[in-house]
Every structure is written in structure tokens, then in C-alpha cells.
Design an enzyme around this catalytic site. Structure first.
Site, mmCIF file in Angstrom:
data_model
loop_
_atom_site.group_PDB
_atom_site.id
_atom_site.type_symbol
_atom_site.label_atom_id
_atom_site.label_comp_id
_atom_site.label_asym_id
_atom_site.label_seq_id
_atom_site.Cartn_x
_atom_site.Cartn_y
_atom_site.Cartn_z
ATOM 1 N N GLY A 61 1.180 -1.025 -0.286
ATOM 2 C CA GLY A 61 0.085 -0.199 0.206
ATOM 3 C C GLY A 61 1.106 1.355 0.192
ATOM 4 C CB SER A 62 0.467 4.557 1.566
ATOM 5 O OG SER A 62 -0.987 5.074 1.000
ATOM 6 C CB ILE A 63 5.065 1.035 2.446
ATOM 7 C CG1 ILE A 63 4.621 0.976 4.179
ATOM 8 C CG2 ILE A 63 6.722 1.116 2.401
ATOM 9 C CD1 ILE A 63 5.150 -0.185 4.761
ATOM 10 C CE LYS A 65 0.007 8.139 -0.344
ATOM 11 N NZ LYS A 65 -0.407 7.074 -0.850
#
Length: 338
Positions: A61-63, A65
Site C-alpha cells: 500500500g502507501s509505503i 510513497k
């Protein structure tokens, strides 16, 4: 031995969570480069009764980013991009593009509405999307705040960053990561997730319904998360990622310091360039969590202590609290490696 003591304490924390599916995944805890704990719990595929292992691949997921942030700063260091550049240089069709800068995108201060807040998302998210399609979902919407005025988490900004990287480099976001990050670091179990590909050790994802019963997660094509959340990885590869950020292999120290400098945030945290930043009793914490249908994750990096915790789960559930409990165990005075 200190390490044995930490292992026993972590084991005692995790073991009772697994039968009730309050945790199902893999955990790695390290301190000053030494792995204190690396184990997997529960099942990667519950229908086939396949256990999770330390080699199981999870959507993070947003890791993702954090990888996008480093990639953009690499382009800045090469002189291919400036943090002050307006988005209009690349996507003039974006509402407010003359006033929105690269820095605003990185720090979630662009004011661009978050496209994944769309209540009808699962009507379209089962099918693959291109970056252009994703940008079309928010480019013409009115801004929610003036650029730079306030922090508001927006996956839309990171979709634009990925597309800007592609414009500048002529490479796909996936190919750029492979060439400039994954291959140099030996992150051989990490890539942009592609559902059509037969991928060894890929975990299936699950949700818990209102009655607490597990269900298969709704179909979500990761191309709809793109540079905001489409990477799949392992605890071992994310440990390589964690460790390189203590060096200047990917970025110079000034860029690393800038990336971990708070910009704006909310009551209990600030956001830098792709990283959540908090002050804790253990010193500065730079971290990121991830949540994507069927999966949850957290990467915690306590800079002064050089202690890191990676938790990957193939159930969509809160793992951030668990991650901080694991960090506290590792950094108890009796357990800290001197």
C-alpha cells in the site's frame, strides 16, 4: 542473551493474536543493522491452507510513497526537476496547476481531492487503469484548499508524481524503480504488483466483515494505486530499504535530511517528503503505514536508536499499534544493543 530475550517477548506478544486472526502476516525487527526478529504467522492463503513465511509477498500500500519520495528527490539531485516547479509544467489540465508545486504534491498540501475517497471506487477499481485515466478522475475537480495552506492526505498527488517521473525520464514508474532502487539494493522480491503475472509466494488478501468473519478482499487492480500504493514486497526486502536510508547510496545527506524534515501535518504527526514524522520518547520516528484492499502494513524507523519495525499483514486491519508495541519491546533498556 539480549537477542533471545527480545525474540521471546515478541513471540509472546504475537502468539495469542494469531488464532483470532488479530494478526496474520510477517514481522521483522532490527537494531543497528542486526535483525532481532524475523518470523511469519498465519496463512498466506486460507482457502489452500498455505502458511505465511518470511518470503511471502504482501501488497504494501502507501509505503510505496516512500519509494516515490526518494525517486523524486533523485531527479531533483540530477537537476531534472525542482521542488518549486509548478505542476502546470507537466499537467496544465490539472486544476490549480500554476500554483501547485512538486513540494505540495510530496507533502499532501496541494489541495487536490483524494481520488480514492470516491464512494463508487469499487465500481471501477477491479479493472486496470493507466496513470492518465487516474489523473482524469481528479484533474478537473475543484481544489479543497489553497496549495500549501493545509495538510490533507491525497493519493492523487502521488499519482501525479509518478506520472511526472515518467514524463521526465521516459521510463515507466515500474522500470525506474527497478533500475534505480530495486536492482541496486538487491530487492529481488519487490516490484509493482501485476495480478496477471504468476508470482511465487504472493499472499491472498482478506477483510473482516461486521461480524468479525473473514472474507476474500474485494478485487482491486493495483494499477489503480500506481505510485501511491502499488508495490508488493517482503519483510526482508523492506529491511534492505530501511538500511540503505542510513547511507548515501541513493540520496545525499542533505536530501535525506530534507525528506525527513516535517512540513505540515495534523495534531499528533507531521509529513515530510513521502514520510510521516513524529517525535517519540525514543527520539525521531520516520514511518509510513499502508492499507489497500486485503492488506495492511507499517514501516517504523526510529532514527536515533537505529531501530526498525516492519509489519506486513494480508488482512486489512490496524497494524500500526502492533508495530509500536514491537518497537517498545526492542528498545527497552534491557534489550537495547549498545
Amino acid at each position: 542473551m539480549i537477542v533471545a530475550n527480545v525474540k521471546e517477548q515478541i513471540h509472546a506478544l504475537l502468539e495469542p493474536l494469531v488464532p483470532e486472526r488479530r494478526f496474520n502476516g510477517a514481522v521483522l525487527v532490527s537494531q543497528r543493522g542486526s535483525i532481532l526478529y524475523s518470523e511469519a504467522w498465519g496463512q498466506a492463503n486460507m482457502e489452500l491452507a498455505v502458511d505465511n513465511t518470511t518470503k511471502t509477498k504482501f501488497r504494501i500500500g502507501s509505503i510505496t510513497k516512500t519509494f516515490t519520495g526518494v525517486s523524486i528527490l533523485q531527479l531533483v539531485e540530477k537537476g531534472m526537476l525542482r521542488l518549486e516547479d509548478p505542476v502546470s509544467r507537466f499537467f496544465p489540465q490539472q486544476t490549480g496547476s500554476n500554483s501547485i508545486t512538486i513540494q505540495h504534491l510530496l507533502t499532501h498540501t496541494s489541495g487536490i481531492p483524494n481520488y480514492t475517497d470516491d464512494p463508487s471506487m469499487f465500481d471501477w477499481a477491479a479493472n486496470p487503469s493507466t496513470p492518465e485515466i487516474l489523473i482524469g478522475r481528479f484533474a478537473h475537480k475543484e481544489l479543497e484548499a489553497a496549495p500549501g495552506e493545509q495538510y490533507k492526505y491525497s493519493n492523487s498527488g502521488y499519482v501525479l508524481l509518478g506520472a511526472i517521473l515518467e514524463q521526465i525520464t521516459g521510463q515507466s514508474y515500474a522500470d525506474y524503480l527497478q533500475e534505480h532502487i530495486f536492482l541496486p539494493l538487491g530487492m529481488n522480491q519487490t516490484q509493482m504488483d501485476q495480478p496477471s503475472q504468476i508470482l511465487l509466494n504472493r499472499a491472498a488478501g482478506y477483510h473482516s466483515d461486521e461480524e468479525g468473519q473473514l472474507t476474500n478482499a474485494p478485487t482491486f487492480d493495483p494499477s489503480n494505486a500506481y505510485a501511491a500504493g502499488a508495490i508488493i514486497s517482503t519483510i526482508g526486502d523492506l529491511h534492505l530499504w530501511d538500511q540503505v536510508l542510513y547511507t548515501e547510496q541513493l540520496l545525499t545527506k542533505p536530501s535525506l535530511d530534507l525528506m525527513f524534515t516535517p512540513f505540515k501535518g495534523e495534531r499528533d504527526f507531521q509529513y515530510g517528503y513521502g514520510w510521516i514524522i513524529q517525535d517519540t520518547p525514543f527520539g525521531k520516528l520516520v514511518c509510513h503505514s499502508g492499507g489497500i484492499p486485503g492488506f495492511s502494513s507499517v514501516l517504523l524507523r526510529f532514527i536515533e536508536q537505529q531501530t526498525s519495525v516492519i509489519v506486513l499483514s494480508n488482512i486489512l486491519q490496524d497494524v500500526s499499534t502492533l508495530g509500536k508495541q514491537l518497537a517498545e519491546l526492542a528498545m527497552q533498556p534491557a534489550n537495547t544493543i549498545g
